[in-house]
Design a protein around this motif. Structure first.
Motif, PDB file in Angstrom:
ATOM      1  N   CYS A  20       0.858  -1.185   0.000  1.00  0.00           N
ATOM      2  CA  CYS A  20       0.000   0.000   0.000  1.00  0.00           C
ATOM      3  C   CYS A  20       0.900   1.242   0.000  1.00  0.00           C
ATOM      4  O   CYS A  20       2.106   1.128   0.187  1.00  0.00           O
ATOM      5  CB  CYS A  20      -0.911  -0.012   1.237  1.00  0.00           C
ATOM      6  N   PRO A  21       0.321   2.411  -0.186  1.00  0.00           N
ATOM      7  CA  PRO A  21       1.167   3.626  -0.212  1.00  0.00           C
ATOM      8  C   PRO A  21       1.976   3.823   1.074  1.00  0.00           C
ATOM      9  O   PRO A  21       3.081   4.366   1.030  1.00  0.00           O
ATOM     10  CB  PRO A  21       0.143   4.756  -0.400  1.00  0.00           C
ATOM     11  N   VAL A  72       5.139   1.907   0.751  1.00  0.00           N
ATOM     12  CA  VAL A  72       6.055   2.605  -0.149  1.00  0.00           C
ATOM     13  C   VAL A  72       6.721   3.773   0.585  1.00  0.00           C
ATOM     14  O   VAL A  72       7.930   3.984   0.462  1.00  0.00           O
ATOM     15  CB  VAL A  72       5.306   3.108  -1.402  1.00  0.00           C
ATOM     16  N   ASP A  73       5.943   4.490   1.384  1.00  0.00           N
ATOM     17  CA  ASP A  73       6.518   5.629   2.094  1.00  0.00           C
ATOM     18  C   ASP A  73       7.538   5.196   3.140  1.00  0.00           C
ATOM     19  O   ASP A  73       8.549   5.873   3.343  1.00  0.00           O
ATOM     20  CB  ASP A  73       5.411   6.477   2.739  1.00  0.00           C
ATOM     21  N   ASP A  82       6.152   7.729  -7.756  1.00  0.00           N
ATOM     22  CA  ASP A  82       4.917   7.102  -7.282  1.00  0.00           C
ATOM     23  C   ASP A  82       4.871   5.696  -7.855  1.00  0.00           C
ATOM     24  O   ASP A  82       4.179   5.423  -8.831  1.00  0.00           O
ATOM     25  CB  ASP A  82       3.714   7.937  -7.765  1.00  0.00           C
ATOM     26  N   LEU A 134       3.594   2.804  -7.172  1.00  0.00           N
ATOM     27  CA  LEU A 134       2.387   1.990  -7.343  1.00  0.00           C
ATOM     28  C   LEU A 134       1.610   2.422  -8.586  1.00  0.00           C
ATOM     29  O   LEU A 134       0.749   1.712  -9.080  1.00  0.00           O
ATOM     30  CB  LEU A 134       1.510   2.055  -6.098  1.00  0.00           C
ATOM     31  N   LYS A 135       1.948   3.600  -9.095  1.00  0.00           N
ATOM     32  CA  LYS A 135       1.346   4.049 -10.340  1.00  0.00           C
ATOM     33  C   LYS A 135       2.316   3.794 -11.506  1.00  0.00           C
ATOM     34  O   LYS A 135       1.948   3.194 -12.515  1.00  0.00           O
ATOM     35  CB  LYS A 135       1.038   5.544 -10.236  1.00  0.00           C
ATOM     36  N   GLN A 179      -4.297  -0.188  -4.047  1.00  0.00           N
ATOM     37  CA  GLN A 179      -4.175   1.088  -4.761  1.00  0.00           C
ATOM     38  C   GLN A 179      -3.042   0.985  -5.768  1.00  0.00           C
ATOM     39  O   GLN A 179      -1.880   1.152  -5.414  1.00  0.00           O
ATOM     40  CB  GLN A 179      -3.893   2.220  -3.767  1.00  0.00           C
TER      41      GLN A 179
END
Lengths: 374, 371
Positions: free
Chosen positions: A146-147, A150-151, A316, A318-319, A340
């Motif tokens: 999830c984001p 990633v962060d 980003d 995940l995009k 996401q």
């Protein structure tokens, strides 16, 4: 690997879907694939869709490698961080090691962000889903991303880059950061001066980053100075002093710390050490016979690609790492937490059948939580 | 700087030392050497070889000799040691000579720090090809006088005690490791020993003159007599049953490598904990080129709990991973400590075990001793 495929419930339909999607991606990306420098001295390895490994492959030109990728359509593509005189030799000791890139793997799981407890789960054969804390017997753990994951990884990458550049003097242009395609980051350093470092020297670098065997007296000694003296610190003593300064709001000279911590200076330092230490997977950096996932290849755990993060703050993944197309695929999902990717949110899903963009379907199928419906 | 005659007397293994001999009117041919066989430098050289190999040190009385005499005595000593053809003797010689140079640099530091910094920097660059920069940098309460590139530092410090020499316990900034002169002098040792060893090993002596052959034969005999044979594997555990990390360390030890402190600690704790008698553990280390029985005995007895009362346990696998000592292969299963390797394997058989092994996995891993 065959067992793993069966465990993930990947049957013929699922493998055919993934293979078709991978083929479509590799044909489209063939001309822009990332190729390791000095490819002719590297070992290449494939994870194949029949569940096998093909190692000790050797290509003398980018064209040959791409042609083989298009012929095989591998599930995973890996290359050796080491350079060899005879990279195709199946015996490690006969390859003739000449040097290796310095690589780091940051696995978000090791950073223990709170989100992992929320979205990772166990999936049992009877279809029941359990939280991590339940630790059910004989069930399969499914890692999610999830984001927040990633962060957490991004923050650790920034810590690593600071130490590599400021302490180790590595030029920024020798360092490349990649999202692994799952939930980690890979940092590659290509510095000729560091290529011939053996396992022990790399172990020392890992030890430095993780502060595993720091000597408390060494760090404390640097605080035995005046407020002006603190301004002259460098390396870890500087970072530790910086954390202590923020924590206690005063210049952390030993004298000041002794008063503020009521004599518990060592505990204050070790707590600061936990804050600043960089968490990397030691084995990945030290293992000179490892083959490493190739940038721009697809990750078999998700169907996303290992993608360059040129600007760590802004990327980003995940995009950006979505590589498979968005044509609709009908799948039956047993269970999936919120996902996401590709700029949209999907799910959560429980025992449902629906049409999803191929890259979402590929993620769910790769995770073993969805089946393709013809 | 270029080295003066006085410095060259302490750097007898570099090319300029040979040039100094020529300038002073000494020929370098073997015949000329034998013609001068009654000169004092010859006896001093034979003694130098013996002291270095057998005692691990070089006699201080050499320091009073003229530089060219010191160089000549080194040449004689090197010829004798090379003629033994014994690699262990060559390693011992090289290490003792490197220690001698280190001690000479320390003397210089005590008398004039500025001069010593210049000399050290010249030794690093001319002999090791490394750039030791002279600086004057105050970091907190400490004042640093030199720094060395990270890569070079790591290559020189690998066999030293990590709690003092590990980079995590050093100031590392801008790719340089900061040090005081004393540390830079100590750090030289392994690099200089390597150079001397290579230099001596590469000497070609097709037919050594009789006096050198005699001195070498005598030294050889003494080495063979006193160097203990490889320790018989102790207790009921045979070597094949040791975990891969231990086997790898033994292999490196036998290849004459100077092991890092962490590797020695692992080997000692492992052997003590499987019940090998202290003397046998010490004998294992006697194959190390920098072996010092007194120090080794003290350390091994300490580990065994004979001094200080606390017996040390074998470091756990994650720690060994961090130290770069783990050589895990598919026979290790999921053990957490090397000592558990023995418990989970039936004695007497080479593999298979209790059915938990997973043959075929990770078979491509290479261990560091192959590199």
């Amino acid at each position: 690997m065959v067992e793993e495929m069966e465990e993930r419930g990947l049957g013929g339909e699922e493998i055919e879907f993934l293979r078709t999607s991978y083929r479509e991606y590799y044909y489209r990306a063939a001309s822009s694939m990332w190729i390791p420098r000095r490819l002719e001295a590297r070992e290449v390895g494939f994870l194949t869709f029949d569940g096998g490994h093909r190692r000790h492959l050797h290509f003398s030109s980018p064209g040959e490698l791409i042609a083989e990728i298009l012929r095989e359509i591998p599930w995973g593509v890996f290359y050796s961080v080491s350079l060899y005189e005879d990279p195709g030799n199946p015996e490690m000791e006969r390859k003739g090691w000449v040097g290796a890139d310095l690589v780091f793997d940051i696995d978000v799981k090791d950073l223990h962000p709170a989100c992992i407890e929320e979205h990772d789960f166990y999936l049992c054969n009877d279809g029941s889903v359990h939280r991590l804390a339940e630790r059910p017997m004989g069930c399969r753990r499914v890692d999610w991303v999830c984001p927040m994951c990633v962060d957490a990884g991004r923050k650790e990458v920034l810590k690593l880059l600071d130490v590599l550049q400021r302490d180790m003097g590595i030029r920024p242009d020798a360092i490349s950061v990649y999202f692994s395609g799952h939930r980690g980051f890979h940092v590659h350093v290509e510095d000729e001066n560091l290529m011939d470092m053996g396992r022990e020297a790399r172990a020392q670098i890992v030890d430095y980053l993780m502060l595993n065997s720091y000597n408390p007296g060494f760090l404390e000694g640097f605080l035995r100075t005046t407020e002006d003296g603190l301004e002259t610190l460098a390396g870890w003593p500087w970072r530790i002093a910086d954390v202590l300064r923020q924590r206690y709001g005063v210049p952390p000279t030993l004298r000041a710390l002794e008063a503020l911590t009521r004599g518990e200076v060592e505990a204050a330092i070790s707590s600061a050490v936990r804050d600043v230490a960089v968490h990397v997977d030691p084995q990945v950096t030290m293992d000179l016979s490892r083959i490493f996932r190739m940038p721009t290849s697809l990750n078999e755990k998700t169907g996303m690609m290992k993608q360059r993060c040129a600007d760590v703050m802004a990327c980003d993944p995940l995009k950006d790492a979505v590589a498979i197309g968005d044509y609709p695929i009908k799948v039956e999902i047993s269970y999936a937490p919120k996902l996401q990717i590709g700029g949209y949110t999907y799910g959560p899903y429980k025992r449902t059948a629906l049409k999803l963009p191929a890259f979402v379907a590929a993620f769910l199928v790769s995770k073993g939580v969805a089946k393709v419906i013809k | 700087m270029s080295f003066g005659a006085e410095e060259l007397g302490d750097l007898p293994f570099i090319q300029e030392a040979g040039e100094l001999l020529v300038r002073k009117g000494y020929g370098l041919s073997m015949d000329e050497l034998v013609e001068n066989w009654s000169e004092p430098f010859v006896a001093a050289g034979v003694k130098r070889a013996r002291d270095a190999v057998m005692e691990g040190r070089v006699d201080e009385s050499l320091n009073g000799m003229a530089p060219e005499q010191r160089i000549l005595s080194f040449v004689v000593a090197a010829l004798v040691v090379r003629t033994t053809g014994n690699q262990y003797a060559i390693k011992r010689f090289a290490l003792a000579e490197a220690k001698r140079l280190e001690e000479r640099v320390f003397q210089r530091i005590r008398s004039n720090r500025y001069d010593a910094a210049v000399l050290l920097s010249a030794i690093y660059s001319r002999i090791l090809g490394m750039s030791l920069e002279r600086v004057d940098r105050t970091i907190g309460p400490e004042r640093f006088e030199v720094n060395l590139g990270l890569r070079d530092y790591l290559s020189l410090s690998s066999s030293l005690d990590a709690s003092k020499w590990g980079i995590v316990n050093r100031v590392v900034d801008g790719g340089r490791v900061y040090m005081k002169l004393e540390d830079a002098a100590r750090l030289l040792r392994s690099g200089i020993a390597d150079r001397i060893e290579r230099r001596v090993s590469s000497m070609e002596i097709p037919s050594p003159p009789a006096p050198i052959a005699e001195a070498a034969a005598k030294l050889s005999e003494e080495v063979v007599k006193t160097r203990p044979p490889p320790a018989a594997a102790a207790v009921s555990v045979s070597r094949e049953q040791y975990p891969p990390c231990i086997r790898s360390i033994l292999k490196r030890l036998e290849a004459g490598e100077n092991l890092p402190h962490s590797a020695r600690f692992l080997l000692a704790t492992f052997m003590v904990n499987i019940g090998m008698p202290t003397d046998d553990v010490i004998a294992l280390f006697s194959r190390s080129p920098d072996f010092n029985e007194r120090v080794t005995r003290y350390q091994v007895e300490h580990i065994a709990g004979l001094r200080g009362g606390k017996r040390y346990s074998v470091p756990a696998c994650p720690k060994l991973v961090a130290q770069g000592l783990c050589a895990r292969d598919d026979t290790c299963d999921d053990i957490r400590n090397p000592i558990s390797y023995l418990r989970r394997r039936p004695t007497g058989t080479g593999g298979g075990g209790n059915g938990r092994t997973r043959p075929g996995r990770r078979r491509d891993r290479i261990s560091e001793d192959e590199l």
